[in-house]
Structures are given as structure tokens and as C-alpha cells.
Design a protein around this motif. Structure first.
Motif, short mmCIF file in Angstrom:
data_model
loop_
_atom_site.label_atom_id
_atom_site.label_comp_id
_atom_site.label_asym_id
_atom_site.label_seq_id
_atom_site.Cartn_x
_atom_site.Cartn_y
_atom_site.Cartn_z
N CYS A 107 0.83 -1.21 0.00
CA CYS A 107 0.00 0.00 0.00
C CYS A 107 0.86 1.26 0.00
CB CYS A 107 -0.94 0.00 1.21
SG CYS A 107 -2.32 -1.16 1.06
N TYR A 118 -9.22 4.98 0.93
CA TYR A 118 -8.69 4.90 -0.44
C TYR A 118 -8.79 3.47 -0.97
CZ TYR A 118 -4.44 2.97 1.73
OH TYR A 118 -3.55 2.20 2.44
N ASP A 119 -9.04 3.37 -2.28
CA ASP A 119 -9.09 2.06 -2.91
C ASP A 119 -7.97 1.93 -3.94
OD1 ASP A 119 -9.91 3.51 -5.16
OD2 ASP A 119 -11.99 2.84 -5.05
N ASN A 223 -5.89 -4.26 -2.51
CA ASN A 223 -5.41 -3.92 -1.18
C ASN A 223 -5.58 -5.14 -0.28
OD1 ASN A 223 -4.84 -1.29 -1.95
ND2 ASN A 223 -6.84 -0.51 -1.31
N ALA A 287 -7.68 1.62 4.63
CA ALA A 287 -7.84 1.29 3.21
C ALA A 287 -9.17 0.59 2.95
CB ALA A 287 -6.69 0.41 2.74
#
Length: 346
Positions: A107, A118-119, A223, A287
């Protein structure tokens, strides 16, 4: 399935090999032979368990990939985290003889600082190159992604963007430090709040997802950490107390402000922890992992990760291996005592 693992004796690579053997896959590993590892299921003293073919090679040296000049595999798993050109060399050599390149990325490849939630479509770091020498961790990992992408294309590349990885075989020292500290007993500086959500992945769950990505013929970036709420600072440290708690052990929950005012570095001096609301917290523990969960990521309870790590530590004598390219973690006992208002006895 025929699997090639580049490395395969430490932490993530070792977990991948064991998971593949558990599925009955044929496994080939390429490494320098510097680590003698008794894989799960191997007879005592065996150099490699049944089902594992070992090749020798140093991918940083001229001719270091010569052992891979022939052979075909359904997939390769690569955990490399230094100069991207090593990934580039391997990917180009294998492109016509391997079905899928599964790269354990990070990440950290996202441009700093990624927003909460966040993606995989968040912006990534700039300046990475697939044929670069070692630069910094974020650009090296992104460069590794670009190397795999250049050789295997978008349809045959998988990027597992892991965050915090815990579990048996850890060679960074984060969870082993907490277990060792709690095993010593007495009052323990516990950074608050105890309900602070953590994201991490047990190395064995990471390994199972990686192999599943091959079976599902996945591609693209994911992720690879647990959903938020899977664990908290409290549930992690409570689990450590239950399995390893020494004489008079007591978690002294301390406000984050007091920890920071004492000059204690989050993440390094107090491993795993970063204060809520900081850029570091958003990057490490906020995430969006829905894509990984939808494609098979399953995360075992934190209690199991902690208990199995403690069992492994005791089996190897209590001292965890330490990667030489990573800084040591942990808090000086004198600093801990001062923050807690206790006398320090060396």
C-alpha cells in the motif's frame, strides 16, 4: 498447479510455499540458500519437503537467474522489495513460460498521503521505473509492479498491495516485540485509545489469497489487509497478554498525546500503532479492501494470529529473526518507565 516462488524461505515466501504444499501443488523455489528452513510437513533435517524443487541463484548477481533458463509454471510469486530491475529481469525471462505473475507489492505505492477509505484507483507514486536500481521503498515496489506489467501485461499480472503483515515467521519484529515485552511482565505502556481500529493481514491469509488469485485467474491490484474493525489495538494487546503475559503484567492505557509528547515514534518504537487522525493512520489502517474480500480474502481472528506467533517464537527459542535491511523496532525500557511515572531498574 505448478508454482515458482522467488525466495520462499522467509516470512511471506515461506508461508506461500507451505500453503501451496497444503493444496498439493508442485513447488519450485529459487533462492540463494542462505536460510535453512524446516517447512511444515518436512521430515527432520530434510533440505526441502516432498513436493519442493530447490534451485539456487542470486537475482542481484550476473547469471543469477540461470537456473530458470528452462521450465514452465502456472504462476510465479515474487515478494521482492529492493531494486525493481530484479523483478524486471525475472519477469522478462519468464514471460513466455509462466501463466501469471503474482507480485507482493505494498500500500506504500500510493501517493502520500492517501485519503481515508482509499481504494486501488488512488494515485500512485511518481518517478518509479521498472529497470531502476534501489531507490526508496514506495518507488521500488511500484517499479516492481511496472516490471511485471511490462512483461506479463494487464491480464496476467496480480499486484497484492499488502499493508501490515503479521504472523508466524515474521522477520520485521513488530508482533514479536509486543509478545516479548508483555512476556517480561509488569506495567506495559499501551498507546490509546484501546478501541482504535487496526488493519493488518496474517501472512498465512495473504498466502492463501495469493494462491487463490492464481486459481481464479485474477488480474490487477488489490489492497491486501483486513477490513477495518477486524481488530483494534485493545484486541491485539489483550490477545498478547492472554498467551504471553508475564508476572504482574498490566496494560497501562496512555493517551496518544502523552505518548507523542514523550518523543516516542509511532510505528517503530511502538510497533503497529500510529495515532488516529494522522496521515500515517489513514495510510496504514483505513484502506478500502472490499475488492480483496470479494475475491476470497478471509482473515482469521487476531487471537489465532497472536497465539500462533507466540508458539512459533517459543519453538525457535524466543528470538525472532531480523531482516538486516529493516530498522529494529521497540521501545527503550527507560523511556517506557519514565512515561508511566515508574522507577527504572536496569
Amino acid at each position: 498447479m505448478r508454482l515458482l516462488v522467488l525466495g520462499g524461505t522467509e516470512f511471506a515466501g515461506r508461508a506461500v510455499v507451505e500453503a501451496a504444499l497444503g493444496r498439493g501443488w508442485e513447488v519450485t523455489v529459487l533462492n540463494r540458500g542462505r536460510h535453512a528452513v524446516a517447512f511444515r510437513g518436512a521430515p527432520p533435517g530434510a533440505p526441502s519437503p516432498a513436493g519442493v524443487r530447490t534451485l539456487r541463484g542470486d537475482r542481484t548477481a550476473p547469471g543469477g537467474l540461470d537456473a530458470l533458463a528452462s521450465g514452465e509454471w502456472d504462476a510465479v510469486v515474487d515478494t521482492w522489495s529492493a531494486a525493481p530491475r530484479a523483478v524486471d529481469d525475472a519477469a522478462r525471462l519468464l514471460a513466455d513460460r509462466v501463466g501469471r505473475y503474482v507480485y507482493v507489492s505494498s500500500c506504500s505505492v500510493y501517493a502520500w498521503a492517501p485519503p481515508p477509505g482509499y481504494d486501488e484507483d488512488a494515485p500512485v507514486v511518481e518517478g518509479a521505473s521498472p529497470d531502476a536500481d534501489k531507490t526508496d521503498y514506495a518507488r521500488d515496489k511500484r517499479g516492481g509492479e511496472l516490471a511485471a506489467l511490462g512483461a506479463f501485461g494487464a491480464e496476467r499480472s496480480v499486484f497484492a498491495r499488502a499493508g501490515l503483515i503479521l504472523g508466524p515467521y515474521e522477520n520485521i519484529g513488530r508482533l514479536p516485540w509486543w509478545l516479548g515485552r508483555i512476556a517480561r511482565g509488569g506495567p506495559v505502556l499501551a498507546p490509546g485509545p484501546r478501541e482504535l481500529a487496526l488493519q493488518y493481514v496474517d501472512v498465512r491469509d495473504l498466502a492463501e489469497w495469493l494462491l487463490g488469485s492464481v486459481e481464479r485467474e485474477l488480474s490487477g491490484a488489490y489492497n491486501l489487509i483486513s477490513p477495518q474493525g477486524h481488530a483494534t489495538t485493545g484486541s491485539l494487546l489483550d490477545a498478547c497478554v492472554r498467551v504471553a503475559g508475564g508476572p504482574g503484567v498490566e496494560l497501562r492505557w496512555t493517551p496518544a498525546e502523552a505518548v507523542l509528547e514523550a518523543g516516542i515514534e509511532p510505528w517503530t518504537q511502538l510497533p503497529v500503532w500510529v495515532p488516529a487522525g494522522s496521515d500515517g493512520y489513514d495510510a496504514l489502517h483505513s484502506a478500502d479492501v472490499s475488492r480483496a474480500v470479494a475475491t476470497g480474502l478471509s482473515c482469521r481472528p487476531v487471537e489465532e494470529t497472536v497465539a500462533d506467533t507466540w508458539r512459533w517464537l517459543r519453538d525457535i527459542g524466543g528470538s525472532a529473526p531480523q531482516r538486516p535491511d529493516r530498522p529494529a523496532v521497540g521501545l527503550d525500557p527507560a523511556v517506557e518507565a519514565k512515561v508511566l511515572g515508574l522507577p527504572f531498574v536496569a
